[in-house]
Scaffold this motif. Structure first.
Motif, PDB file in Angstrom:
ATOM      1  N   UNK A 171       4.512  -4.747  87.515  1.00 40.57           N
ATOM      2  CA  UNK A 171       3.785  -3.706  88.259  1.00 40.57           C
ATOM      3  C   UNK A 171       3.647  -4.100  89.724  1.00 40.57           C
ATOM      4  N   UNK A 172       3.637  -3.127  90.592  1.00 41.05           N
ATOM      5  CA  UNK A 172       3.538  -3.403  92.035  1.00 41.05           C
ATOM      6  C   UNK A 172       2.083  -3.468  92.469  1.00 41.05           C
ATOM      7  N   UNK A 173       1.888  -4.054  93.612  1.00 35.31           N
ATOM      8  CA  UNK A 173       0.527  -4.158  94.160  1.00 35.31           C
ATOM      9  C   UNK A 173      -0.001  -2.799  94.599  1.00 35.31           C
ATOM     10  N   UNK A 174       0.870  -1.822  94.711  1.00 41.93           N
ATOM     11  CA  UNK A 174       0.445  -0.467  95.075  1.00 41.93           C
ATOM     12  C   UNK A 174      -0.035   0.339  93.865  1.00 41.93           C
ATOM     13  N   UNK A 175      -0.043  -0.286  92.713  1.00 48.67           N
ATOM     14  CA  UNK A 175      -0.515   0.411  91.530  1.00 48.67           C
ATOM     15  C   UNK A 175       0.568   1.246  90.887  1.00 48.67           C
ATOM     16  N   UNK A 176       1.778   0.655  90.744  1.00 44.57           N
ATOM     17  CA  UNK A 176       2.872   1.396  90.137  1.00 44.57           C
ATOM     18  C   UNK A 176       3.438   0.593  88.974  1.00 44.57           C
ATOM     19  N   UNK A 177       3.807   1.321  87.928  1.00 47.49           N
ATOM     20  CA  UNK A 177       4.579   0.719  86.854  1.00 47.49           C
ATOM     21  C   UNK A 177       5.985   1.310  86.909  1.00 47.49           C
ATOM     22  N   UNK A 178       6.890   0.708  86.105  1.00 45.14           N
ATOM     23  CA  UNK A 178       8.287   1.104  86.243  1.00 45.14           C
ATOM     24  C   UNK A 178       8.796   1.818  85.003  1.00 45.14           C
ATOM     25  N   UNK A 179       9.600   2.851  85.261  1.00 46.57           N
ATOM     26  CA  UNK A 179      10.344   3.530  84.197  1.00 46.57           C
ATOM     27  C   UNK A 179      11.795   3.652  84.689  1.00 46.57           C
ATOM     28  N   UNK A 215     -11.194  11.593  77.821  1.00 45.70           N
ATOM     29  CA  UNK A 215     -11.211  10.134  77.679  1.00 45.70           C
ATOM     30  C   UNK A 215      -9.864   9.606  77.221  1.00 45.70           C
ATOM     31  N   UNK A 216      -9.544   8.404  77.675  1.00 49.49           N
ATOM     32  CA  UNK A 216      -8.262   7.793  77.334  1.00 49.49           C
ATOM     33  C   UNK A 216      -8.426   6.293  77.172  1.00 49.49           C
ATOM     34  N   UNK A 217      -7.459   5.700  76.484  1.00 47.94           N
ATOM     35  CA  UNK A 217      -7.407   4.244  76.364  1.00 47.94           C
ATOM     36  C   UNK A 217      -5.978   3.819  76.674  1.00 47.94           C
ATOM     37  N   UNK A 218      -5.830   2.759  77.458  1.00 55.74           N
ATOM     38  CA  UNK A 218      -4.526   2.293  77.920  1.00 55.74           C
ATOM     39  C   UNK A 218      -4.306   0.871  77.421  1.00 55.74           C
ATOM     40  N   UNK A 219      -3.097   0.601  76.938  1.00 55.83           N
ATOM     41  CA  UNK A 219      -2.694  -0.750  76.545  1.00 55.83           C
ATOM     42  C   UNK A 219      -1.471  -1.116  77.385  1.00 55.83           C
ATOM     43  N   UNK A 220      -1.586  -2.197  78.157  1.00 58.21           N
ATOM     44  CA  UNK A 220      -0.491  -2.630  79.024  1.00 58.21           C
ATOM     45  C   UNK A 220       0.037  -3.959  78.505  1.00 58.21           C
ATOM     46  N   UNK A 221       1.247  -3.981  77.942  1.00 61.48           N
ATOM     47  CA  UNK A 221       1.863  -5.215  77.477  1.00 61.48           C
ATOM     48  C   UNK A 221       3.025  -5.547  78.423  1.00 61.48           C
ATOM     49  N   UNK A 222       2.705  -6.248  79.491  1.00 65.35           N
ATOM     50  CA  UNK A 222       3.716  -6.647  80.473  1.00 65.35           C
ATOM     51  C   UNK A 222       3.139  -7.762  81.324  1.00 65.35           C
ATOM     52  N   UNK A 223       3.949  -8.435  82.041  1.00 65.95           N
ATOM     53  CA  UNK A 223       3.450  -9.484  82.946  1.00 65.95           C
ATOM     54  C   UNK A 223       2.693  -8.842  84.111  1.00 65.95           C
ATOM     55  N   UNK A 224       1.775  -9.645  84.696  1.00 65.57           N
ATOM     56  CA  UNK A 224       0.946  -9.168  85.831  1.00 65.57           C
ATOM     57  C   UNK A 224       0.208  -7.871  85.503  1.00 65.57           C
ATOM     58  N   UNK A 225      -0.155  -7.703  84.220  1.00 68.53           N
ATOM     59  CA  UNK A 225      -0.785  -6.437  83.807  1.00 68.53           C
ATOM     60  C   UNK A 225      -2.141  -6.229  84.459  1.00 68.53           C
ATOM     61  N   UNK A 226      -2.775  -7.316  84.899  1.00 71.96           N
ATOM     62  CA  UNK A 226      -4.083  -7.176  85.534  1.00 71.96           C
ATOM     63  C   UNK A 226      -4.034  -6.326  86.781  1.00 71.96           C
TER      64      UNK A 226
END
Length: 1311
Positions: A171-179, A215-226
Motif C-alpha cells: 500500500x502507498x503512503x497516500x492511502x492506496x491499495x493495488x489492483x 457499517x463495514x469491516x475490513x481485513x487487510x492481509x498484505x505487508x505494510x497493512x498498517x
C-alpha cells in the motif's frame, strides 16, 4: 383490714415457684453468665434497620441497543499467481501456501480459483448464511461494482471486505491499495505473459469507503497493512468534513440536496490488518503465506502447527506437522478431540478479551455480531503468533496487547495434553480422555468465590463458566457457582450479564432436568431483581411456564417456590403480555392454594404476585373474585409477620383498583374489602402495614370521589357549629370542638355517649337514635351537602346515610392523618387533602352559602323512602350499603366529563373517568422487597453478622455483654451495703427546660432519660453532660408519661409513651456522633379501647411495662383494659379486662411473661395471670389502699417467696404475698406522698412526701435517711418531687422536681 377478692388460679402457684419471686431472676447467681446472649432483641429486623427503598442499580449496559449481522462478504484476492510484486524480495525457500493450497502444484488460474473457493469455505465456517462474492485479481471497476452491489443488498447491515494483496505492491503512503488493469489481466490470462509496466493500478481507500459505506469491516492481509488503517481514518475525517461543508452549502442556498442524508460514520468501521505500517509479512516456509488469514479463519489448525514448531513441542515427541492434520473429530462436535480444542480455544480467547478490554468495547466487538466476534477472538491468536515473528497485527478499534496473557499458558497446556494422547487416539478413538481444562477453571472460580467481593478484580473465569453451561457434564456445578457469584450483589449480576449469560440461562429453561430447577429459579430471581426488562424475553420464549411449574410443585422446597413467585411477580409487573400469559397459566389459583404455607416469605410473595397480576387487569380480578381471592387474603391481615400483612393489604388495594368497568357487584366487593381493611389493620403496630393501608384506601377515595366530597363538605360546615360532645379514642370523655370530630373519631366508636361496639360487624345496620341525635345539626350537612354549601358550587352531590361505608372510611383516614408515625400521617393527609382541596377550590362566598336555596327535588326511590327529613322527623333505619339517591350530576371539575347514569341502577357508583387513576400517594414497600433479592440471600441473613465470631458486630456485642456482666457483679456489694447505710450523696444535678414527669436509668450506660411535657432528654449523669433534648413529635397537647429502654443489654432503644395513647421507639436516642434521634417505629397503643367511665380529674396518662425476655409491651391508662403488644410479630397479643371503672395508675410485669400487677386510681391493686384466658386472667384484687396507687413492684425475697410492694398517695406502703388475700406487712411513711420507687435488687425503697422531702427506707420500714435540700453551700430546699426511680442495679436514685431540677443520689460520694 380490708379483705381482698380472691380468684383461684390453678397455674398461679406454679408461676410463683418457677419465677422464684424475682422479675430479674435472669441475673441471679443460679443463671449462667451468658444470659445476655440468650435474650432476644426487639425491633432489629430489616424493616426497622434498613431504608425502605428500591434497588439502586447501575444503568443496564449489557443489552445491546442493536444487534448487527454481517450479511455480505467481498473476497478480493490480488495474487497474480506466479508473478512476485516488484517491491518485495522473497527468500528461497519462501512461504507459499494460500488458504492451505500450494499454488505451484497447479496452473495459476486453477490455483487462483481454488484459493478463492477455500477462502470462502473458511469464512463460511463462521458465518454460513452470509452472501459471499469473490473477486479474483480484479480491476478497479470490478471492485467498485462488487462493493456497491453488496452494500445495496446489505442495506443497514454490515459488509465485510477481505483484501489479500500478496501479488501486488505494498500500500502507498497516500492511502492506496493495488489492483490490476483490464489489459494486463487479459494478457496474463490469455498469453500467460508478464506486462509489468501496465499491470498494477492503485485504488484509493477514499473511494473504497464511499463504495462500501457503513457499517463495514475490513481485513487487510498484505505487508505494510498498517498504512491502510492510518489512511482510512484520515479519509473518514475528510468524508465528515466534506459532508458538513456540503450541508452548510445546501442550507445556505436553501436547495434540496444532501442535507437530508445521514452523516457518514466511517470512523466506526472495524479494521483488521496483518502488520504495522513498516512491517512485512513473515516468509518462513513452514508457515502459510497468508498466515494472518489462516489465524482469522482456521485458528485451530494454525495454532497446532505453530505450537509443534516451538521448542516446547519437544515435550511431546513423535508429533509431526503431518500428524496434526490427522487429528480426529469435527470442530462443531465438542465430544471429539478437535471439537474440544475448538471449544477450549473459544473459552480462552473470550476470557482474555473480557478481562482485557473495556466493557463497552467488549460488548461491541464480541457480543454484537457473530462473525465479528469470531474474527476478533481469532485476531488475539494472530497477535500471539505474528508477534513471535516480529510482526504486530493492527486493529481498529485498537486493542491492548494480549499476547502475554496468562490464559495462553492454559491453552498451551490443553494442546500439550491433547497431543500427548494423539498417537493412541489415532489407533482407537475410544481411548480419548477429555481435557480437565473446564473442571480446573471451575475450581479456580470456586476459589475466587470464597474470597470474592466488589472491591476485588472480577473473576477471570466468568466467560469460561458460560461456556461450561453448554456441557451437560459440568452444567450443574457451573450453575451452582454462577448462582453463588450472582448472590454477591447487583454488581455481580451486571458483570454476568455483560459477559453474555442471558441467552444461555434463557435456553436452559427448556430443560426438564429437575436438579436444575432450584439453581435456575435462583439465578433468574437474581437477574430480574436487577434488570426487570428481561420479563419480555421470558414471555416471548414461554419461560414463564417453567416458573409456573416450579411454583405449583409441592415437592420443591418453599424457598425455591418463593423465588419462582418473585420471578412470576416480575414477569407480570406492568407488562400486559406477561399478565395475560400468567393468567392463562392459572397463576391465581396456584397462588391462592399456597397462602397457608408455613414459609412467611412465600406467603408474602404470593400476595405480591397476585397484586401485580391483577393490577390494572380486570380479567385477573374477576378470576380472583370467582376464587374468592379477597376473602382468602383476609386471613393474612392477622399474619404474625408484618411484611406478609403489608403484602396482603397491598394485594387487596390493587384488587380494588383493578376494575375497569364499575358495576354494583364490583362496588359491593370493594366496599367490603375496604371496611375489612379499616377494621383490621388501621391500628396495626407496624407502620409498614399502615402505609400500605393508606395506599389501598386511596383507591376507594379516587373511585368514589363524590361520596367523600360529600363528607368533606359536612366536615367543613361542622367547623362553624357549636361544640358537640364526642368520644375520644383513648383519653376518655372530653369536650372537643366539632371541628375535630371527624379527625379523632375511630371507626370503632359511635357518636356521643352511645358506646355501641361496631367491631363485630361493621356492615350491619345502624339505627341508634341516640347516636344520630347526638350529631345535632351536623347530620343535615351529611344529608344535604348541596343545600348547605350552595348548589352552584358543587352540583348535586349524593346524599349519604349516617354510618355508611364512606363515612367509616373517611373517619379511618382522618384518624390516620394524626398517626404517630409521620410517614403514615403524611401519606394519609395527601389523600384526605385531595378531597378537602376540592371543597376549598369550589366553595362559594359566605353570602351565597348562607342564602336560602330551594331544596333539590329527587326522583322517587324504589324503596319509596323520603328523600330528606325535616327537623323533628325520625330517621328510618338505613343500611350501611344503602343507596345514594343521585340527581343528575354536574362535573366537579370542568376538565372531567361524566356520564349521567340511570337513576337507582347502581348503588354508590364510582366516578366514571376514562383510563386508570393516578395514585395520590405511593410507598416503596414492593420495590424494597424486590431489592432484597438483588442483595445476598441467606437463610440466616438476619443473624449472619453476629453469628460470624470474627465479625466486628460480634466483637462489639461480646464487649457489651462482658461490660454488662461486670457491672452487675460490681453492683452487688452496693446492694448489700445500702440496707444499713445511707443514700444521700448528690452525684448529679441539672435543670431541665421543663418540669420532669418521668425519669429512668439505662441499666449499663451512664444515661438518664427524662420526660417533660411532650419532650424527652438524655443526660450523662456521671459527667453531667446533656446529650440530647428533643420533642417526641406527638401532638402539642400530648405529654410523655412513660419512658423505658428496650434492648438495654445490647444496642438500646428508647421508648416514649404519650397520654394520647401513642408509643414511639427511638434509636440513636443519645445523639451519638452528632446524629439526631431517629424514630424507629410508632403506633397508637390504645386506639379503640373503651375508656374508664369514672376517670378522676387527674390522669396517669399512658402506663407501660416492657418485658425483654418475651418481647412484650403491656400498656394501659384511662381505659378498662391492659393491652399486650408482641414486639416480635408487631401484633396485639390480647386485651385483658382490668375489671375496674377507674383509670390505671401503675403497672408492673414479672419479666417472665406470667404475672402482672396493676394499681388503680381508686386504691385497688389487681393481680393478673397472663396464661389464663383474658376474662379469667384477674386472679386477685386487693382493696387495702384508699387512695391513688403510686407504684406496684414485683420483688423476690431470700426465702424465695414472691411478693408485691405497693404504695398510695396516703403514704401507706403495703407488702403482699402473692399467695395470700391480704397484705403481710404495712409501712406508714409520711402522710401524703407524691412519688415512690422500689429498687429491683437492693432491699430499699423511697418515697417523696408533699413537704418536699425524699425518704429512704429498708424493707423493714426503717428510715435510713432523708433528703431535704440540694448539696452545696447554702443548698436550697428541694422542690416538690414529681418522679423517682432507682437504677436497675446500682444503688443510685434519680429524682425530678417541679422546679425543673433533676438530681441523682448515690450511697457513695462522687469520686
Amino acid at each position: 383490714m380490708v379483705t381482698g377478692d380472691l380468684f383461684y388460679s390453678p397455674t398461679m402457684s406454679e408461676s410463683v415457684d418457677n419465677r422464684n419471686g424475682n422479675k430479674h431472676d435472669e441475673y441471679n447467681n443460679t443463671h449462667p453468665d451468658d444470659v445476655d446472649w440468650k435474650l432476644p432483641i426487639a425491633f432489629n429486623k430489616p424493616r426497622h434497620t434498613a431504608t425502605i427503598e428500591g434497588v439502586n442499580c447501575i444503568t443496564q449496559t449489557w443489552r445491546m441497543k442493536e444487534r448487527m449481522k454481517t450479511v455480505s462478504v467481498a473476497l478480493v484476492l490480488c495474487l497474480n499467481v506466479g508473478v512476485d510484486p516488484p517491491d518485495v524480495v522473497k527468500t528461497q525457500p519462501c512461504a507459499r501456501l494460500e488458504c492451505w493450497i500450494d499454488p505451484q502444484l497447479m496452473s495459476p488460474q486453477k490455483a487462483l480459483e481454488m484459493i478463492g473457493k477455500n477462502l470462502q469455505l473458511q469464512y463460511e465456517r463462521w458465518q454460513p448464511r452470509a452472501r459471499y462474492k469473490q473477486s479474483l485479481d480484479p480491476t478497479v471497476e470490478e471492485v467498485k461494482k462488487l462493493c456497491t452491489s453488496l452494500r445495496r443488498n446489505a442495506k443497514e447491515e454490515r459488509v465485510l471486505f477481505h483484501y489479500n494483496g500478496h501479488g501486488v505492491p505494498k500500500p502507498t503512503s497516500n492511502g492506496e491499495i493495488w489492483v490490476f488493469n483490464r489489459v494486463s489481466r487479459l494478457a496474463s490470462l490469455i498469453f500467460h505473459c508478464r506486462i509489468t509496466y501496465t499491470q498494477y493500478i492503485p485504488l484509493s481507500v477514499y473511494d473504497l469507503q464511499t463504495w462500501m459505506g457503513a457499517p463495514s469491516i475490513y481485513v487487510y492481509d498484505c505487508s505494510n497493512a498498517g498504512i491502510i488503517v492510518d489512511s482510512f481514518q484520515q479519509f473518514a475525517e475528510q468524508h465528515e468534513r466534506e459532508y458538513e461543508m456540503e450541508k452548510q452549502a445546501v442550507q445556505h442556498n436553501r436547495t434540496a440536496g444532501v442535507a437530508s442524508a445521514t452523516a457518514p460514520s466511517y470512523k466506526n468501521c472495524i479494521q483488521l490488518a496483518a502488520c504495522a505500517a513498516s512491517q512485512i509479512l513473515p516468509m518462513n516456509p513452514d508457515l502459510p503465506a497468508d498466515i494472518f488469514t489462516a489465524c482469522l479463519t482456521t485458528p485451530i489448525t494454525i495454532a497446532l502447527r505453530w505450537f509443534v514448531m516451538q521448542n516446547t513441542s519437544k515435550l511431546v515427541p513423535k508429533v509431526s506437522l503431518d500428524l496434526i492434520d490427522k487429528i480426529p473429530g469435527q470442530l462443531s462436535d465438542r465430544r471429539t478431540m478437535l471439537g474440544e480444542l475448538n471449544w477450549i480455544f473459544t473459552a480462552i480467547t473470550d476470557t482474555i478479551a473480557w478481562n482485557t478490554l473495556p466493557r463497552d468495547l467488549f460488548q461491541r466487538l464480541f457480543r454484537q455480531d457473530l462473525l465479528v466476534a469470531s474474527l476478533f477472538r481469532n485476531f488475539l491468536l494472530a497477535e500471539r503468533i505474528l508477534r513471535s515473528y516480529d510482526c504486530t497485527p493492527v486493529s481498529f478499534p485498537k486493542l491492548p496487547p494480549t499476547f502475554q496473557h496468562p490464559m495462553w499458558q492454559a491453552w498451551d497446556l490443553a494442546l500439550d495434553l491433547s497431543l500427548a494422547q494423539l498417537a493412541a487416539v489415532l489407533e482407537s478413538e475410544t481411548l480419548f480422555v477429555h481435557s480437565p481444562f473446564f473442571e480446573e477453571q471451575l475450581t479456580a472460580f470456586q476459589v475466587w468465590l470464597t474470597l470474592g467481593s466488589k472491591s476485588r478484580n472480577p473473576p477471570e473465569q466468568l466467560p469460561i463458566v458460560l461456556q461450561v453451561l453448554l456441557s451437560q457434564v459440568h452444567r450443574l456445578r457451573a450453575l451452582e457457582l454462577l448462582g453463588k457469584f450472582l448472590d454477591l450483589g447487583p454488581w455481580a449480576v451486571n458483570l454476568a450479564l455483560s459477559v453474555g449469560i442471558f441467552p444461555y440461562v434463557l435456553k436452559l429453561l427448556q430443560s426438564n432436568a429437575r436438579e436444575l430447577r432450584p439453581l435456575l429459579v435462583f439465578i433468574w430471581a437474581k437477574i430480574l431483581a436487577v434488570d426487570s426488562t428481561c420479563q419480555a424475553d421470558l414471555v416471548r420464549d414461554h419461560g414463564h411456564k417453567y416458573f409456573l411449574s416450579v411454583l405449583q410443585d409441592p415437592t420443591i422446597p418453599s424457598e425455591h417456590r418463593t423465588l419462582a413467585a418473585f420471578v412470576l411477580a416480575s414477569i407480570v409487573n406492568n407488562y400486559p403480555a406477561g399478565q395475560e400469559a400468567a393468567l392463562k397459566g392459572s397463576l391465581v389459583s396456584i397462588c391462592l392454594e399456597q397462602l397457608g404455607d408455613p414459609n412467611p416469605l412465600l406467603r408474602q410473595w404470593l400476595c405480591l404476585c397476585l397484586a401485580r397480576l391483577w393490577h390494572n387487569y380486570d380479567a385477573a380480578r374477576w378470576c380472583g373474585v370467582r376464587d374468592i381471592a379477597h376473602e382468602k387474603l383476609y386471613t393474612l391481615l392477622q399474619d404474625p409477620i408484618p411484611e406478609v400483612r403489608a403484602a396482603a393489604v397491598y394485594a387487596l388495594g390493587t384488587f380494588i383498583n383493578s376494575v375497569t368497568k364499575r358495576s354494583e357487584h364490583a362496588n359491593n366487593i370493594d366496599q367490603i374489602i375496604a371496611m375489612t381493611l379499616i377494621n383490621t389493620v388501621s391500628h396495626d403496630m407496624s407502620p409498614l402495614v399502615r402505609k400500605e393501608l393508606v395506599v389501598a384506601l386511596q383507591w376507594m377515595v379516587l373511585h368514589f370521589e363524590n361520596s367523600f366530597v360529600t363528607l368533606a363538605v359536612a366536615e367543613e360546615n361542622s367547623r362553624r357549629d357549636p361544640v358537640v360532645e364526642t368520644l375520644s379514642p383513648f383519653t376518655g370523655m372530653r369536650r372537643i370542638g366539632s371541628r375535630d370530630r371527624l379527625k379523632i373519631l375511630s371507626p370503632n366508636n359511635a357518636y356521643g355517649t352511645d358506646t355501641t361496639d361496631f367491631s363485630q360487624d361493621r356492615m350491619k345496620r345502624v339505627s341508634s337514635s341516640s347516636s344520630i341525635s347526638s350529631l345535632g345539626n351536623n347530620w343535615e350537612f351529611v344529608r344535604k351537602p348541596c343545600e348547605s354549601i350552595g348548589q352552584s358550587s358543587f352540583g348535586n352531590l349524593p346524599s349519604l346515610s349516617y354510618g355508611s361505608v364512606y363515612m367509616k372510611l373517611w373517619h379511618g383516614l382522618c384518624s390516620l392523618d394524626s398517626d404517630p408515625h409521620p410517614s403514615v400521617a403524611t401519606m394519609s393527609q395527601k389523600v384526605t387533602n385531595h378531597i378537602r382541596n376540592q371543597v376549598k377550590e369550589c366553595s362559594v362566598p359566605k353570602e351565597v352559602t348562607e342564602a336560602k336555596l330551594p331544596s333539590i327535588s329527587l326522583p322517587p326511590s324504589p324503596s319509596s323512602r323520603a328523600s330528606f327529613l325535616t327537623k323533628g322527623e325520625s330517621l328510618p333505619t338505613v343500611s350501611a350499603t344503602s343507596e345514594i339517591l343521585r340527581p343528575p350530576r354536574v362535573p366537579l371539575h370542568g376538565s372531567r366529563t361524566r356520564k349521567t347514569p340511570p337513576i337507582n341502577t347502581i348503588t354508590e357508583e364510582a366516578d366514571e373517568v376514562l383510563g386508570f387513576k393516578n395514585p395520590l400517594t405511593t410507598s416503596l414497600f414492593v420495590e424494597w422487597n424486590c431489592a432484597q433479592f438483588a442483595q445476598p440471600v441467606s437463610l440466616e441473613s438476619e443473624t449472619e453478622s453476629t453469628n460470624d465470631i470474627e465479625s466486628r458486630a460480634h466483637y462489639e456485642r461480646e464487649w457489651r455483654y462482658l461490660r454488662n456482666k461486670k457491672q452487675r457483679r460490681d453492683a452487688k456489694e452496693e446492694q448489700i451495703r445500702v440496707a444499713r447505710g445511707r443514700l444521700e450523696s448528690q452525684v448529679f444535678h441539672t435543670r431541665s427546660p421543663q418540669p420532669p414527669e418521668v425519669v429512668t436509668f439505662h441499666p449499663f450506660d451512664k444515661h438518664l432519660a427524662v420526660a417533660a411535657k411532650d419532650c424527652f432528654g438524655i443526660w450523662d449523669w456521671q459527667t453531667g453532660t446533656r446529650l440530647t433534648y428533643c420533642t417526641s413529635r406527638g401532638s402539642k397537647m400530648a405529654r410523655v408519661t412513660a419512658l423505658g429502654f428496650i434492648n438495654s443489654h445490647d444496642v438500646a432503644l428508647l421508648m416514649t409513651g404519650s397520654d394520647d395513647g401513642s408509643v414511639r421507639i427511638w434509636k440513636n436516642y443519645c445523639n451519638m456522633l452528632g446524629r439526631d434521634p431517629t424514630l424507629l417505629t410508632a403506633w397508637q397503643a390504645l386506639a379503640d379501647a373503651q375508656p374508664a367511665s369514672k376517670s378522676p380529674s387527674a390522669s396517669a396518662g399512658l402506663i407501660t411495662s416492657w418485658e425483654q425476655r418475651s418481647l412484650t409491651l403491656a400498656v394501659t391508662g384511662d381505659v378498662r383494659i391492659v393491652r399486650l403488644w408482641d414486639a416480635e410479630t408487631e401484633l396485639k397479643k390480647q386485651d385483658i379486662p382490668t375489671g375496674a371503672d377507674i383509670c390505671a395508675t401503675c403497672l408492673d410485669t414479672d419479666g417472665s411473661g406470667t404475672l402482672m400487677a396493676l394499681g388503680c386510681g381508686d386504691g385497688s391493686v389487681r393481680l393478673f395471670d397472663r396464661r389464663l384466658p383474658p376474662h379469667e386472667a384477674r386472679v386477685m384484687t386487693w382493696r387495702e389502699h384508699t387512695a391513688w396507687v403510686l407504684g406496684a413492684y414485683f420483688r423476690g425475697t431470700a426465702t424465695g417467696a414472691p411478693r408485691l410492694i405497693t404504695g398510695s398517695l396516703s403514704g401507706d406502703i403495703r407488702f403482699f404475698d402473692l399467695r395470700k388475700n391480704s397484705s403481710v406487712n404495712t409501712v406508714q411513711t409520711a402522710q401524703g406522698i407524691t412519688a415512690m420507687a422500689v429498687h429491683n435488687v437492693a432491699d430499699i425503697f423511697t418515697c417523696a412526701s408533699m413537704n418536699q422531702c425524699i425518704s429512704v427506707y429498708n424493707m423493714s420500714g426503717q428510715n435510713l435517711n432523708a433528703i431535704k435540700s440540694y448539696e452545696g453551700f447554702m443548698g436550697t430546699r428541694i422542690g416538690p418531687v414529681s418522679c423517682l426511680n432507682f437504677h436497675p442495679y446500682r444503688v443510685v436514685l434519680a429524682a425530678g422536681c417541679m422546679d425543673s431540677s433533676v438530681s441523682v443520689y448515690a450511697s457513695e460520694p462522687r469520686r
